[in-house]
Motif scaffolding. Structure first.
Motif, short mmCIF file in Angstrom:
data_model
loop_
_atom_site.label_atom_id
_atom_site.label_comp_id
_atom_site.label_asym_id
_atom_site.label_seq_id
_atom_site.Cartn_x
_atom_site.Cartn_y
_atom_site.Cartn_z
N TYR A 108 -14.14 147.55 32.70
CA TYR A 108 -13.16 146.78 33.47
C TYR A 108 -12.15 147.75 34.04
N ASN A 133 2.44 146.98 28.76
CA ASN A 133 1.23 147.75 28.44
C ASN A 133 0.32 147.96 29.66
N ALA A 134 -0.25 146.88 30.19
CA ALA A 134 -1.37 146.99 31.15
C ALA A 134 -1.13 148.09 32.19
N GLY A 135 -2.10 149.02 32.30
CA GLY A 135 -1.86 150.23 33.10
C GLY A 135 -2.44 150.22 34.50
N PHE A 163 2.88 152.78 30.89
CA PHE A 163 2.17 153.91 31.51
C PHE A 163 1.34 153.33 32.64
N LEU A 169 -2.39 145.42 19.34
CA LEU A 169 -1.45 145.96 20.34
C LEU A 169 -0.31 144.97 20.56
N ASN A 184 -2.52 153.77 34.07
CA ASN A 184 -3.75 154.29 33.45
C ASN A 184 -3.98 155.76 33.79
N VAL A 202 -1.22 143.05 28.22
CA VAL A 202 -1.88 144.26 27.71
C VAL A 202 -3.08 144.63 28.58
N HIS A 203 -3.80 143.63 29.08
CA HIS A 203 -5.09 143.82 29.76
C HIS A 203 -4.84 144.00 31.27
N SER A 204 -5.38 145.07 31.84
CA SER A 204 -5.17 145.34 33.28
C SER A 204 -5.68 144.18 34.16
N TYR A 262 -7.52 143.12 21.45
CA TYR A 262 -6.24 143.85 21.54
C TYR A 262 -5.12 143.20 20.72
N MET A 303 -9.07 155.03 34.11
CA MET A 303 -8.85 156.17 33.21
C MET A 303 -9.88 157.27 33.44
N ALA A 328 -9.20 149.04 33.52
CA ALA A 328 -8.55 150.14 32.78
C ALA A 328 -9.54 151.26 32.50
C1 BEZ Z 1 -5.30 148.03 29.94
O1 BEZ Z 1 -6.11 147.09 30.05
O2 BEZ Z 1 -4.62 148.42 30.90
C2 BEZ Z 1 -5.16 148.72 28.63
C3 BEZ Z 1 -5.52 148.06 27.46
C4 BEZ Z 1 -5.38 148.70 26.24
C5 BEZ Z 1 -4.85 149.99 26.19
C6 BEZ Z 1 -4.49 150.64 27.34
C7 BEZ Z 1 -4.64 150.00 28.58
#
Ligand code: BEZ
Length: 404
Positions: free
Chosen positions: A180, A132-134, A152, A51, A154, A109-111, A48, A186, A182
């Motif tokens: 994982y 980022n992390a959703g 956001f 990102l 997820n 970034v990482h959930s 990532y 989703m 996210a």
């Molecule tokens: C997440 O881990 O939440 C994620 C990572 C990249 C893009 C969107 C969500």
């Protein structure tokens, strides 16, 4: 007297006495004169990395607009690389909170990083603005008074897509996403509207994050007989998956759809024509026709060598905008955390994505729109062109209405 000369001791004693005589507000003002420390916990390497770069660039654009000073206080960024790995991210979060004593923290970034650091943030009363992390639970059961999210959940880009794909693409779909939190969130959100609309999930598969060879998964997709794929991948995973889907010859017979991250401008140039025709749902496209977005796209391109901003950059922009506006509202006072949190919750402004505001029940951003976008050729390049939209997409979470 150890390591302190008589002179420095007398000087320190005099300062303390003067401060005490003048009252606690003098001491507070002295402390407030220092920089506002903003801890940035993002991936600058690994799957990532692109990102993390976009989020940081847009934050720096906003702080530079303010000449790096807000309400009389300098803005100091302390950056740490999570490598998009939960153990690394959690360790770096501890360092920013315990050693650097940041006033405000942003990322990750990482959930999985977000879920792992959540209790530390909550218990230490550190203000975290998730950029980022959703992970859905952060707006729900694990909501915190101290945590806000400008990006956001997820659920948000995927929930509108289920019904849309069932109606407009196919009632037989293969789901694929990294294994994982996210990826699971989703696909669950997609199914919430896909199944009631008469859609059937033929099969679902979860490769590891950072997979580089999707051939075994593409073979299963081909053999499944599904008419469409719904996918979540981001960063280098998105580049590899979209290119290999095309190279495997699936593009002609199976429609590729997914969460917006699959074809964002951070990965589109590397995907090239393999991405043509891919349909995704997201809160942003650089083509949005509003004055704030037009200025943002122009300023971002000018500052970063012609690079087109993506949704991640908008998340960075909105995070910095929230920090700037909240600091101004409290006159730069970061010590009264209750007041700062209240100011953050109230922040509202015109963002490149539309009107920005937090849902008070979840501390999560309300998406003015989720756009259904198709990758098309625009002015000699590739872009995510909106073909439909769903308004006011609000995560169903109500976690923050519960006692703190
Ligand atoms: C997440 O881990 O939440 C994620 C990572 C990249 C893009 C969107 C969500």
């Amino acid at each position: 007297m150890d390591r302190m000369t008589r002179r420095t001791f007398l000087g320190a004693a005099a300062t303390t006495a003067a401060g005490a005589a003048a009252g606690p507000w003098v001491l507070r003002a002295q402390a407030q004169g220092g920089p506002v420390k903003v801890g940035i916990l993002l991936p600058y390497s690994g799957v990532y990395a692109v990102l993390g770069e976009s989020i940081t660039q847009a934050m720096e654009l906003v702080f530079a607009r303010e000449s790096w000073t807000v309400a009389g206080r300098k803005i100091e960024l302390i950056k740490e690389d999570t490598e998009a790995k939960p153990p690394v991210g959690i360790r770096k979060a501890d360092k920013l909170i315990d050693s650097d004593k940041v006033d405000i923290l942003t990322g990750p970034v990482h959930s999985g990083v977000l879920m792992g650091m959540r209790d530390k943030v909550h218990n230490s009363k550190t203000i975290l603005i998730v950029s980022n992390a959703g992970a859905d639970v952060i707006s729900r059961e694990r909501c915190s008074k101290w945590i806000f999210r400008t990006s956001f959940s997820n659920w948000q880009p995927n929930w509108p897509m289920g019904g849309w794909v069932a109606k407009n693409v196919s009632k037989e779909v293969f789901l694929v996403a990294p294994n994982y939190q996210a990826g699971k969130d989703m696909m669950t959100a997609f199914k919430e509207t896909y199944l009631p609309a008469g859609g059937k999930v033929v099969a679902e598969d979860y490769p590891k994050l950072s997979e580089t060879d999707y051939a075994p998964y593409l073979t299963k997709i081909k053999q499944s007989g599904a008419k469409a794929v719904y996918a979540f991948f981001s960063g280098s995973d998105a580049v590899n998956f979209v290119k290999q889907f095309d190279q495997f010859g699936l593009k002609q017979s199976i429609k590729l759809t997914g969460a917006g991250f699959l074809t964002e401008p951070d990965v589109l140039p590397a995907q090239g024509r393999s991405a043509l025709g891919v349909i995704t749902g997201h809160f942003y496209t650089p083509l949005l026709d509003n004055p704030v977005n037009k200025k943002f796209v122009a300023d971002f391109k000018a500052k970063f060598g012609g690079k087109t901003p993506d949704g991640f950059a908008v998340q960075g922009y909105d995070t910095a905008e929230v920090i700037v506006r909240a600091l101004k509202a409290v006159n730069g006072n970061t010590q009264d955390k209750d007041k700062l949190v209240a100011a953050i919750a109230r922040t509202e402004f015109d963002s490149p994505r539309g009107r920005f505001r937090f849902d008070q029940k979840s501390h999560n951003v309300i998406q003015p729109f989720i756009y259904i976008r198709e990758v098309k050729e625009v002015a000699g390049g590739l872009d995510n062109v909106p073909i439909d939209k769903v308004a006011d997409v609000t995560d169903p979470g109500t976690g923050c209405t519960l006692p703190a």
